[in-house]
Motif scaffolding. Structure first.
Motif, PDB file in Angstrom:
ATOM      1  N   ALA A 166       0.825  -1.200   0.000  1.00  9.56           N
ATOM      2  CA  ALA A 166       0.000   0.000   0.000  1.00  9.56           C
ATOM      3  C   ALA A 166       0.863   1.256   0.000  1.00  9.56           C
ATOM      4  CB  ALA A 166      -0.933  -0.005   1.212  1.00  9.56           C
ATOM      5  N   ILE A 167       1.871   1.252   0.864  1.00 11.33           N
ATOM      6  CA  ILE A 167       2.735   2.427   0.953  1.00 11.33           C
ATOM      7  C   ILE A 167       3.443   2.664  -0.368  1.00 11.33           C
ATOM      8  CG2 ILE A 167       4.796   3.365   2.073  1.00 11.33           C
ATOM      9  CD1 ILE A 167       3.895   1.955   4.634  1.00 11.33           C
ATOM     10  N   ALA A 168       3.948   1.579  -0.962  1.00  9.39           N
ATOM     11  CA  ALA A 168       4.637   1.720  -2.245  1.00  9.39           C
ATOM     12  C   ALA A 168       3.697   2.283  -3.308  1.00  9.39           C
ATOM     13  CB  ALA A 168       5.192   0.370  -2.687  1.00  9.39           C
ATOM     14  N   THR A 169       2.485   1.761  -3.342  1.00  8.33           N
ATOM     15  CA  THR A 169       1.506   2.251  -4.328  1.00  8.33           C
ATOM     16  C   THR A 169       1.216   3.721  -4.110  1.00  8.33           C
ATOM     17  OG1 THR A 169       0.488   0.072  -4.321  1.00  8.33           O
ATOM     18  CG2 THR A 169      -0.768   1.850  -5.316  1.00  8.33           C
ATOM     19  N   LEU A 170       0.987   4.100  -2.845  1.00  7.55           N
ATOM     20  CA  LEU A 170       0.691   5.496  -2.551  1.00  7.55           C
ATOM     21  C   LEU A 170       1.860   6.392  -2.951  1.00  7.55           C
ATOM     22  CD1 LEU A 170      -1.050   5.114   0.921  1.00  7.55           C
ATOM     23  CD2 LEU A 170      -2.106   5.825  -1.227  1.00  7.55           C
ATOM     24  N   LEU A 171       3.081   5.919  -2.695  1.00  7.61           N
ATOM     25  CA  LEU A 171       4.248   6.699  -3.075  1.00  7.61           C
ATOM     26  C   LEU A 171       4.286   6.917  -4.586  1.00  7.61           C
ATOM     27  CD1 LEU A 171       7.009   7.980  -2.324  1.00  7.61           C
ATOM     28  CD2 LEU A 171       8.032   5.744  -2.726  1.00  7.61           C
ATOM     29  N   MET A 172       4.085   5.827  -5.313  1.00  3.72           N
ATOM     30  CA  MET A 172       4.132   5.918  -6.770  1.00  3.72           C
ATOM     31  C   MET A 172       3.061   6.869  -7.299  1.00  3.72           C
ATOM     32  SD  MET A 172       2.603   4.631  -9.798  1.00  3.72           S
ATOM     33  CE  MET A 172       1.685   3.163  -9.347  1.00  3.72           C
ATOM     34  N   LEU A 173       1.841   6.699  -6.784  1.00  2.41           N
ATOM     35  CA  LEU A 173       0.744   7.533  -7.262  1.00  2.41           C
ATOM     36  C   LEU A 173       0.926   8.979  -6.845  1.00  2.41           C
ATOM     37  CD1 LEU A 173      -2.296   5.181  -6.637  1.00  2.41           C
ATOM     38  CD2 LEU A 173      -1.292   5.817  -8.833  1.00  2.41           C
ATOM     39  N   GLY A 174       1.459   9.183  -5.637  1.00  2.27           N
ATOM     40  CA  GLY A 174       1.686  10.540  -5.178  1.00  2.27           C
ATOM     41  C   GLY A 174       2.683  11.254  -6.072  1.00  2.27           C
ATOM     42  N   ASN A 175       3.746  10.555  -6.429  1.00  5.63           N
ATOM     43  CA  ASN A 175       4.735  11.163  -7.320  1.00  5.63           C
ATOM     44  C   ASN A 175       4.140  11.411  -8.694  1.00  5.63           C
ATOM     45  OD1 ASN A 175       6.748  11.324  -5.449  1.00  5.63           O
ATOM     46  ND2 ASN A 175       7.686   9.375  -5.992  1.00  5.63           N
ATOM     47  N   LEU A 176       3.354  10.458  -9.136  1.00  7.47           N
ATOM     48  CA  LEU A 176       2.721  10.602 -10.448  1.00  7.47           C
ATOM     49  C   LEU A 176       1.853  11.842 -10.482  1.00  7.47           C
ATOM     50  CD1 LEU A 176       2.404   8.943 -13.135  1.00  7.47           C
ATOM     51  CD2 LEU A 176       0.234   8.187 -12.212  1.00  7.47           C
ATOM     52  N   ARG A 177       1.119  12.026  -9.386  1.00  7.12           N
ATOM     53  CA  ARG A 177       0.184  13.133  -9.342  1.00  7.12           C
ATOM     54  C   ARG A 177       0.896  14.469  -9.435  1.00  7.12           C
ATOM     55  NH1 ARG A 177      -4.298  13.449  -4.779  1.00  7.12           N
ATOM     56  NH2 ARG A 177      -2.488  13.860  -3.487  1.00  7.12           N
ATOM     57  N   ARG A 178       2.066  14.538  -8.800  1.00 11.26           N
ATOM     58  CA  ARG A 178       2.793  15.797  -8.806  1.00 11.26           C
ATOM     59  C   ARG A 178       3.563  16.022 -10.080  1.00 11.26           C
ATOM     60  NH1 ARG A 178       2.099  19.513  -4.549  1.00 11.26           N
ATOM     61  NH2 ARG A 178       1.291  18.292  -2.829  1.00 11.26           N
ATOM     62  N   SER A 179       3.687  14.978 -10.858  1.00 13.82           N
ATOM     63  CA  SER A 179       4.543  15.081 -12.041  1.00 13.82           C
ATOM     64  C   SER A 179       3.774  15.694 -13.207  1.00 13.82           C
ATOM     65  CB  SER A 179       5.019  13.690 -12.449  1.00 13.82           C
ATOM     66  OG  SER A 179       3.920  13.014 -13.038  1.00 13.82           O
ATOM     67  N   GLY A 180       4.484  15.782 -14.297  1.00 17.38           N
ATOM     68  CA  GLY A 180       3.864  16.316 -15.507  1.00 17.38           C
ATOM     69  C   GLY A 180       2.669  15.491 -15.924  1.00 17.38           C
ATOM     70  N   VAL A 181       2.787  14.177 -15.795  1.00 16.96           N
ATOM     71  CA  VAL A 181       1.680  13.307 -16.189  1.00 16.96           C
ATOM     72  C   VAL A 181       0.434  13.623 -15.378  1.00 16.96           C
ATOM     73  CG1 VAL A 181       0.909  10.931 -16.369  1.00 16.96           C
ATOM     74  CG2 VAL A 181       3.273  11.492 -16.846  1.00 16.96           C
ATOM     75  N   GLY A 182       0.662  13.853 -14.092  1.00 19.53           N
ATOM     76  CA  GLY A 182      -0.465  14.192 -13.231  1.00 19.53           C
ATOM     77  C   GLY A 182      -1.133  15.479 -13.673  1.00 19.53           C
ATOM     78  N   ARG A 183      -0.333  16.427 -14.096  1.00 16.37           N
ATOM     79  CA  ARG A 183      -0.906  17.681 -14.576  1.00 16.37           C
ATOM     80  C   ARG A 183      -1.715  17.436 -15.844  1.00 16.37           C
ATOM     81  NH1 ARG A 183       3.832  19.950 -12.849  1.00 16.37           N
ATOM     82  NH2 ARG A 183       4.812  19.823 -14.901  1.00 16.37           N
ATOM     83  N   HIS A 184      -1.215  16.544 -16.673  1.00 19.92           N
ATOM     84  CA  HIS A 184      -1.956  16.211 -17.901  1.00 19.92           C
ATOM     85  C   HIS A 184      -3.320  15.627 -17.541  1.00 19.92           C
ATOM     86  CE1 HIS A 184       1.932  15.771 -20.517  1.00 19.92           C
ATOM     87  NE2 HIS A 184       1.710  16.978 -20.098  1.00 19.92           N
ATOM     88  N   PHE A 185      -3.306  14.711 -16.562  1.00 19.76           N
ATOM     89  CA  PHE A 185      -4.569  14.119 -16.135  1.00 19.76           C
ATOM     90  C   PHE A 185      -5.557  15.219 -15.755  1.00 19.76           C
ATOM     91  CE2 PHE A 185      -2.908  10.244 -16.719  1.00 19.76           C
ATOM     92  CZ  PHE A 185      -2.494   9.443 -15.665  1.00 19.76           C
TER      93      PHE A 185
END
Lengths: 293, 355, 235
Positions: free
Chosen positions: B197-216
């Motif tokens: 769970a922690i690993a998933t949250l970390l990955m998604l959290g980083n994704l969200r802050r990244s450029g991809v997250g902004r695209h979403f």
């Protein structure tokens, strides 16, 4: 050859039921721009109410009337109390709310009437097929009643919408709420009425499906999905499309069941749904270009 | 006339805040996230040590639910696509692990989980490609059909997929020696679930802050504008599906570790509804909300059991209580607080900030 | 007669109307003029109830109708033809006209009113069963006005009837309005961007600027005040 006729007739009969479900979905969509995922749950509740009426000793026709009447009331109440609040919200809210309603209604059905399946509703019309000499077809008196009942409701609805002032007010409310209000139409009441009428069609589907299947809180889930598919295929904006879609899918599923096996019916439905959504999501009968929903 | 109630993750920071250089942001975000990871691990140690042993299984449950719910909330909340079929995606992950255990039992646990993620992610790519053109109710209907239809497929393949009873596996989880002889397997599973769970949250959290997250977010907020600014909308949406499907696959794989079986009945429509409820309750797009929602979902059966006992309902009706609570939560949250608990917190913060 | 006292409306933080007061006498055309964003459309939408007034009053023959809902106000005889015509494109011409008279209790008079509209607007009679979206701009404007008149209103609120119409059609519509008011007990509040044609048929003119009333004068006065015209009316 006789097998083909059998399967075609059975498919036609089933298709009429799906048309009723699809019509209910289309009417609600046109009136309030909401896809009523709870339709199957509503039909289940009204059918159980009809069953209770029969259990108490009243005849089939009382139960039939009870089903339709409770549908009318349920549709009106749900729209006024719950759905009204998400009609002008983003579409996602309405989807979640109607899903929540579906789940809640299924739960309520289970709580009141139990989750075990019970025997079907008895009807005054024989479920057995007509016999011509030595051959029996897959279409009997009940099917005739079924087809006539669905056609009657459709004709009444068409007449209401096309030829009456009330129908005109409802259509105007669906096309342009602002203009409708400016000519004095009480739009809120029209929306409630739209749901009520649609729910009648849905309840009719429920009570027509009931005699052939064991009843459980989930018994309308299958017809609900098939009806949804039919509505999408025909186009959510088109009542005639709902009818054609319903009959078409009914026939298609009947052929699949008859020639490939009943197990393939559900996957076939899903296949049709997916194919249509890929190729022409706005439906076959859509006049407008694909809406961004 | 009231404005439509908006649902979504927190708004961008107020204009006028000085922009940090890109690298600086990354470093700061990563550091913050790693700190949260450490906190999470500490919490895991403490919670699993403090709770009685029979709770270990529930901690594991919460762990894998967080994986699935977090993935779903990113898809729905950030990207604006509602999927009702994530229960079916979990089923795929589960069957991958179960099949590997049956046919290749010597594969290490981690490899099996990675396989589950990859296979389900691939399926997510197909699903996303198909769903790219669908919106709102149409997407919901299609994924609903998936949720109902996919579990019925294994029932037709009795020999290879175990039919309706599913596949049973023998446990492959062995507690590493260095943890000590008294470290139970359940305890170990709870840790595995939490770490996942922690690993998933970390990955998604980083994704969200990244450029991809902004695209979403750009696509969710205004698809036409996003397309006009050059975003490849279809590809981004497929990516969102791939990510969330991978998370669901991981969750499904973990369920096999926990229950040593994979069957269609465990991944029915109720599961998909439960996942959606967790997302809605926690708040669309909120990772913290995903955690809260997952805890609520896992706690629900005990709650409904208590209700059943209190009202002396029969067991079969008890299942309806659970379902009924899902329905009520979905409706109530949507009507009263469409932003879920995260939305409530946000509003509270805003009221506090404005004296 | 329609009267508006100190009407104030906001759209969020933006003040669209700021203490506007107007009197719209029966048998007269009152033109509301001004630049884009002056508040003209907001005025009509607030009067008819589509937008909620912040403060102030709307009086219909002395009755306070400020917060009456649009559908109820329509039934009391206030007909609003909104910006962009307000014609339901999916319905036929006949159905659009019937809409106007739907709520009327006197069905015979409603039917008579419908027939009168066909006499008044021959192009509509020719296209009565055609779908409204096949009509030209001028025909749609006729349809919108016809629908409003079928209800036999006491007050007619018209929002930019000349928008998108060729000058010749605009002139036709305007002279039609003039004739209408002369014949019936009707009070007309006419919002117009095209100040010149509006003033040619109006009795009085109200100039709005940034939500406030700049001046209220007889139409002829306004038309001859060159400085004012240049400043606010664009001609």
């Amino acid at each position: 050859m006789s097998k083909f006729i059998d399967i075609t007739l059975t498919g036609f009969s089933a298709g009429m039921v799906y048309s009723a479900v699809a019509l209910a979905l289309v009417l609600i969509w046109r009136a309030t721009r909401v896809v009523n995922f709870a339709q199957g749950g509503m039909a289940m509740i009204t059918t159980y109410i009809a069953v209770t009426v029969i259990d108490r000793g009243y005849g089939y026709w009382w139960a039939f009337a009870a089903a339709l009447l409770s549908g009318l009331v349920l549709g009106a109440v749900l729209e006024r109390v719950i759905v009204r609040r998400v009609e002008s919200a983003p579409p996602l809210n309405a989807v979640v709310v109607t899903l929540g309603l579906l789940v809640l209604l299924t739960a309520v059905g289970g709580l009141i009437w139990g989750n075990s399946s019970r025997p079907s509703v008895p009807t005054p019309f024989s479920l057995a097929g007509y016999t011509f000499g030595k051959t029996t077809v897959g279409f009997g008196r009940f099917d005739t009643f079924l087809v006539l009942a669905v056609l009657a409701v459709m004709v009444l609805l068409v007449a209401l919408f096309r030829f009456t002032g009330l129908g005109l007010a409802m259509r105007a409310s669906a096309y342009s709420q602002e203009v409708a209000r400016l000519v004095g139409v009480r739009v809120g009441r029209m929306l409630t009425l739209g749901w009520a009428l649609a729910a009648i069609a849905g309840s009719l589907a429920g009570i027509l499906v009931a005699p052939r299947v064991p009843l459980s809180p989930n018994f309308m889930d299958g017809p609900n999905i098939i009806g949804f598919t039919a509505a999408v295929v025909g186009s959510l904006d088109s009542p005639p499309g709902a009818v054609v879609g319903g009959v078409g899918i009914g026939l298609a599923l009947s052929y699949v069941s008859g020639y490939l096996g009943a197990d393939f019916a559900l996957p076939a439905t899903l296949g049709i749904l997916i194919v249509v959504l890929m190729i022409r999501p706005e439906g076959l009968f859509s006049r407008a270009q694909a809406r961004v929903v | 006339m009231s404005a439509p109630t908006e649902v979504g993750p927190p708004p961008a920071p107020a204009p006028g805040k000085p922009r940090r250089p890109a690298v600086g942001v990354l470093r700061w975000t990563l550091a913050r996230h790693l700190l949260l990871v450490v906190v999470g691990l500490v919490v895991m140690f403490i919670v699993t040590a403090a709770l009685p042993e029979f709770r270990d299984f529930q901690v594991m449950e919460i762990g894998y639910f967080v994986c699935a719910v977090a993935g779903l909330t990113v898809l729905t909340g950030m990207n604006g696509q509602l999927s009702l079929g994530h229960g079916a995606l979990m089923l795929i992950g589960a069957y991958v692990v179960a099949l590997l255990q049956v046919h290749a039992p010597s594969t290490p646990m981690y490899v099996q989980l990675v396989a589950a993620v990859l296979v389900t992610a691939a399926f997510g790519a197909v699903l996303g490609a198909g769903a790219a053109r669908l919106r709102g109710p149409y997407l919901a209907g299609a994924t609903l059909a998936l949720a109902v239809g996919l579990p019925s497929i294994p029932t037709h393949y009795v020999s290879s997929l175990g039919g309706e009873t599913g596949l049973n596996t023998s446990s492959i989880v062995t507690v590493p020696g260095w943890l000590g002889a008294s470290f139970t397997q359940d305890h170990y599973l709870a840790w595995i679930g939490s770490v996942a769970a922690i690993a998933t949250l970390l990955m998604l959290g980083n994704l969200r802050r990244s450029g991809v997250g902004r695209h979403f977010r750009a696509i969710r907020d205004d698809e036409v504008a996003a397309r006009l600014s050059g975003l490849n909308v279809a590809r981004t949406q497929v990516l969102a599906f791939v990510v969330s499907a991978g998370c669901a696959g991981l969750a499904g794989g973990l369920t096999v570790l926990a229950t040593n079986s994979a069957s269609p009945g465990g991944f029915d429509l109720t599961l998909s509804v439960g996942l959606l409820t967790a997302v809605i309750l926690g708040g669309l797009g909120s990772l913290a909300g995903a955690v809260v929602g997952s805890v609520a979902i896992v706690a629900l059966p005990s709650l409904s059991e208590t209700l059943v006992r209190l009202t002396s309902l029969s067991a079969s009706r008890g299942a309806s209580v659970e379902l009924g609570i899902y329905g009520l939560v979905l409706i109530a949250v949507m009507l009263v607080a469409p932003g879920g608990l995260a939305g409530v917190v946000r509003r509270l913060r805003a009221t506090v900030a404005r004296p | 007669m329609l009267a508006v006292h100190e009407l104030t409306t906001n759209y969020g933080a933006v003040c669209a109307l700021d203490g506007v007061s107007i009197e719209v006498p029966v048998g007269q055309i009152t033109a509301v003029l001004g630049a884009n964003g002056a508040g003209k459309t907001s005025l009509l939408r607030t009067i008819s109830g589509l937008v909620r007034a912040r403060s102030g009053r709307v009086l219909l023959d002395g009755d306070d109708v400020t917060h009456v809902r649009p559908e109820d106000l329509a039934r009391r005889g206030v007909a609003h033809v909104p910006e962009g015509r307000g014609v339901v494109a999916e319905l036929t011409v006949e159905e659009n006209l019937r809409l106007g008279g739907l709520f009327r209790k006197d069905r015979t008079d409603a039917a008579r009113a419908l027939r009168e509209m066909y006499e008044l607007f021959p192009p509509l009679a020719e296209r009565r069963s055609r779908s409204a979206h096949t009509l030209s701009g001028g025909e749609r404007q006729m349809l919108a006005i016809g629908r409003a008149l079928v209800a036999r209103p006491r007050v007619l609120l018209l929002d930019e009837p000349s928008l998108g119409l060729a000058p010749k059609i605009t002139a036709q519509i305007m002279s039609l309005l003039r004739d209408l008011v002369a014949g019936q007990q009707l009070a007309v509040l006419l919002v117009e961007q095209n100040a010149r044609s509006a003033l040619s048929i109006a009795d009085q003119g109200v100039v709005l600027g940034l939500g406030k009333v700049i001046t209220t004068r007889a139409a002829a006065d306004l038309a001859s005040d060159v400085a004012l015209r240049h400043a606010y009316l664009g001609f």
